[in-house]
Motif scaffolding. Structure first.
Motif, short mmCIF file in Angstrom:
data_model
loop_
_atom_site.label_atom_id
_atom_site.label_comp_id
_atom_site.label_asym_id
_atom_site.label_seq_id
_atom_site.Cartn_x
_atom_site.Cartn_y
_atom_site.Cartn_z
N ASN A 105 1.46 7.74 0.10
CA ASN A 105 0.29 7.96 0.96
C ASN A 105 0.32 7.00 2.14
O ASN A 105 0.06 5.80 2.00
N ALA A 106 0.64 7.51 3.31
CA ALA A 106 0.79 6.68 4.50
C ALA A 106 -0.54 6.31 5.15
O ALA A 106 -0.56 5.58 6.15
N THR A 107 -1.65 6.78 4.60
CA THR A 107 -2.96 6.48 5.18
C THR A 107 -3.69 5.38 4.44
O THR A 107 -4.74 4.93 4.88
N VAL A 108 -3.16 4.93 3.31
CA VAL A 108 -3.81 3.89 2.50
C VAL A 108 -3.12 2.56 2.73
O VAL A 108 -1.97 2.37 2.36
N ASN A 109 -3.82 1.63 3.38
CA ASN A 109 -3.28 0.29 3.64
C ASN A 109 -1.83 0.34 4.13
O ASN A 109 -0.93 -0.24 3.52
N PRO A 110 -1.58 1.01 5.25
CA PRO A 110 -0.19 1.21 5.69
C PRO A 110 0.55 -0.09 6.00
O PRO A 110 1.77 -0.14 5.92
N ASP A 111 -0.20 -1.17 6.31
CA ASP A 111 0.46 -2.45 6.57
C ASP A 111 0.96 -3.10 5.30
O ASP A 111 1.72 -4.08 5.34
N GLN A 112 0.55 -2.57 4.14
CA GLN A 112 0.92 -3.17 2.86
C GLN A 112 2.00 -2.41 2.12
O GLN A 112 2.50 -2.89 1.10
N HIS A 113 2.38 -1.25 2.60
CA HIS A 113 3.30 -0.40 1.83
C HIS A 113 4.51 0.01 2.65
O HIS A 113 4.48 0.06 3.88
N GLY A 114 5.59 0.29 1.92
CA GLY A 114 6.80 0.79 2.53
C GLY A 114 6.93 2.29 2.34
O GLY A 114 6.45 2.84 1.35
N TYR A 115 7.61 2.95 3.28
CA TYR A 115 7.70 4.40 3.24
C TYR A 115 9.13 4.92 3.38
O TYR A 115 9.36 6.12 3.40
N GLU A 116 10.10 4.00 3.45
CA GLU A 116 11.49 4.42 3.63
C GLU A 116 12.41 3.79 2.60
O GLU A 116 13.63 3.88 2.73
N ASN B 38 -2.33 -2.52 -5.05
CA ASN B 38 -1.07 -3.09 -4.57
C ASN B 38 -1.15 -3.51 -3.11
O ASN B 38 -0.21 -3.31 -2.34
N ALA B 39 -2.27 -4.11 -2.75
CA ALA B 39 -2.47 -4.53 -1.36
C ALA B 39 -2.82 -6.01 -1.27
O ALA B 39 -3.40 -6.45 -0.29
N GLY B 40 -2.46 -6.78 -2.31
CA GLY B 40 -2.68 -8.22 -2.28
C GLY B 40 -3.87 -8.70 -3.06
O GLY B 40 -4.00 -9.89 -3.33
N SER B 41 -4.77 -7.80 -3.43
CA SER B 41 -5.93 -8.15 -4.25
C SER B 41 -6.07 -7.10 -5.34
O SER B 41 -6.22 -5.92 -5.04
N GLN B 42 -6.02 -7.53 -6.61
CA GLN B 42 -5.98 -6.55 -7.68
C GLN B 42 -7.21 -6.55 -8.58
O GLN B 42 -7.30 -5.71 -9.50
#
Length: 553
Positions: free
Chosen positions: A136-147, A186-190
């Motif tokens: 999902n590229a719309t959820v916290n995109p600065d925290q996730h990889g897509y490639e 998975n964005a730094g705070s769980q």
């Protein structure tokens, strides 16, 4: 064998596969050999496909080392099975597939411990992102990889809308546990409720040795490394010159990378003459490099399960019921669950437990466990607990154990399986956390506080003679339950800790040409499922090695 390699990688599990793959991608001329004690797993369809009702169905089979602990003095003297992946891909061939990164504060504690920002959360984030292909590229995109090579799915992304989803979410809210923004843990705070993430591609297991290509790498399977060959130079320094296999053959190399895991890597180090002198001398091994912390600091997250009977199984809440929903193909693509729930424990009781362990009353404003909310407990409901769909299961994991165990050599066979003392429940803090975890389960599943407790479940299923979890149960009964049922969550780490055994470039202190790249180097507890930080660790290790090689050329 006289062939000289650029790199020998000991262990074809997660980290060994990633490091070898990235190094050969950077420079195809390198001569790299990966030595794996288990077999080739990459054509095994029984590994690749998910078993909907039991994610861990491969544990105990031919891909599991089935290591046994020593008797656990704080767990009724039980000898526990400690699963470890055996074969290319290591633990990724048998694990549950949970993709849980953990909290920023633990990674930052790692960086502070070793004095190197590269091992902080921000320092590792780019490597976490590099490994993953998020859905999902719309959820916290600065925290996730897509490639990245590792595909990540969720129940939502795979179309699995479980019947109890909203009631479970509502029940946690009734206990004051709120959903995280976007249900993203998975964005730094769980701390809170998050949707479970799995490293599966339309249900297919993501085995590290398959998704990280080993094309161009020499792979030796069914080959057990006994030790690293260390040679003393004229200037007195010690250099890793290669490895010796259990069949007495030797391979030479410029560098050796140990990636045998937190239970085997310290054994190989000790057999090579790296360790505490008293431990080595007990086994007539010459100490070449004094490193007293080898095998110490063993940490693991403990796990225990409970089973709960449904009031009305005909409502079709669980797998195995007559609910036609579960026959739809998407429900075979992952675990029958929606959420992982991470919570703190009450600080007043925690302070009392800390005082018991440390002998002094802790300062709540400065003690690491008290000064802020932190992830101690993970809970999850699995919508499968009986073949006929009449029950569900609830698992709890102690994410922040203060107990530490150790790896030592077996005096009856130093080259066989090492002795593993996990020391579960060895501190009052850990015993307190287990009581509080079980009380949280009671609040959720067996009280009038929640929709699940009032309307859906009617009590815990236990063997004869075991007191079921219920409101008002005593601390003594909870302690007994923990002692009798606690086990591993397969997250062993810390036994060749960074800052003690290896430096921040992952080089073994006192040896040239020898690195460790696996969970044994993690110096602090990480409230996570370890495959996520291990992918990041291996990605960063490859970058460090490549940068060093480029600067030397």
């Amino acid at each position: 064998m006289s062939t000289a390699y650029d790199y020998i990688v000991v262990g074809g599990g997660l980290t060994g596969s990633v490091v070898a793959s990235r190094l050969i991608q950077h420079d195809a001329s390198l001569k790299i050999v990966v030595i794996e004690a288990g077999g080739d797993t990459l054509d095994r369809e029984d590994i690749m496909m998910q078993d909907m009702g039991n994610s861990l169905h491969l544990i105990g089979g031919d891909l599991d080392w089935k290591i046994l602990s020593v008797p656990q003095k704080h767990a009724d003297g039980r000898t526990l099975v400690l699963p470890q992946g055996k074969g290319l891909g290591g633990g990724t061939t048998i694990n549950g597939g949970g993709w849980i990164r953990g909290d920023r504060m633990d990674y930052d504690a790692w960086a502070a411990e070793v004095g190197d920002h590269r091992w902080s959360y921000d320092g590792q984030l780019s490597f976490m992102k590099k490994s993953e292909k998020h859905t999902n590229a719309t959820v916290n995109p600065d925290q996730h990889g897509y490639e990245g090579p590792v595909v990540i799915q969720t129940p939502s992304s795979s179309g699995r809308a479980y019947p109890l989803r909203e009631k479970v979410l509502e029940s946690w809210s009734q206990l004051g546990v709120k959903a995280l923004p976007h249900l993203d843990g998975n964005a730094g705070s769980q701390l809170g409720v998050a949707e479970v993430n799995e490293n599966r591609n339309q249900g297919r297991r993501q085995v590290a040795a398959a998704v990280y290509s080993l094309d161009g790498v020499i792979v030796m399977t069914e080959s057990l490394v006994e030790k690293v060959i260390l040679e003393r130079q004229e200037d007195g320094s010690i250099v890793a010159a290669g490895v010796k296999l259990a069949d007495e053959s030797e391979l030479r190399s410029q560098q050796v990378i140990l990636a045998a895991g937190a239970l085997r890597t310290p054994q190989i180090l000790m057999l090579s003459g790296i360790g505490a002198p008293e431990e080595l001398s007990n086994h007539s091994i010459q100490t070449l490099v004094e490193s007293p912390e080898v095998g110490k600091n063993l940490a693991d997250h403990t796990l225990l399960f409970t089973a709960w009977k449904l009031k009305n199984p005909d409502d079709g809440w669980a797998v195995g019921s007559k609910n036609a929903l579960f026959t739809q193909p998407q429900y075979a693509l992952g675990l029958p669950m929606d959420f992982v729930v991470t919570t703190d424990v009450p600080k007043e009781g925690l302070a009392v437990a800390i005082e018991v362990d440390e002998g002094v009353k802790p300062d709540a404003s400065s003690h690491a466990l008290l000064k802020q909310a932190r992830p101690f407990s993970e809970s999850f409901m699995v919508y499968a607990g009986a073949p006929d769909g009449s029950a569900v299961a609830i698992g709890v994991i102690d994410l922040h154990p203060t107990t530490r165990g150790a790896i030592t050599l077996d005096p009856s066979n130093v080259r066989g399986t090492p002795l593993v003392d996990t020391n579960y429940l060895g501190t009052e803090v850990d015993r307190y956390v287990h009581r509080e975890m079980l009380r949280k389960v009671i609040d959720f599943a067996a009280s009038d506080k929640t929709t699940i407790g009032r309307d859906i479940l009617e009590g815990e299923m236990v063997p004869p003679g075991v007191e079921p979890l219920s409101v008002g149960i005593s601390d003594a009964a909870l302690d007994g339950r923990a002692r009798s049922t606690v086990g591993t969550s397969y997250h062993f780490h810390g036994t060749a800790a960074m800052g003690k055994v290896v430096d921040t470039d992952l080089k073994v202190k006192g040896v040239r040409g020898l690195r460790v790249v696996d969970a044994s180097v993690i110096p602090v507890n990480l409230a996570t499922h370890l495959q996520v930080p291990l992918y990041a660790l291996a990605e960063q290790a490859a970058a460090i090695i490549t940068q060093e090689r480029d600067s030397d050329s």
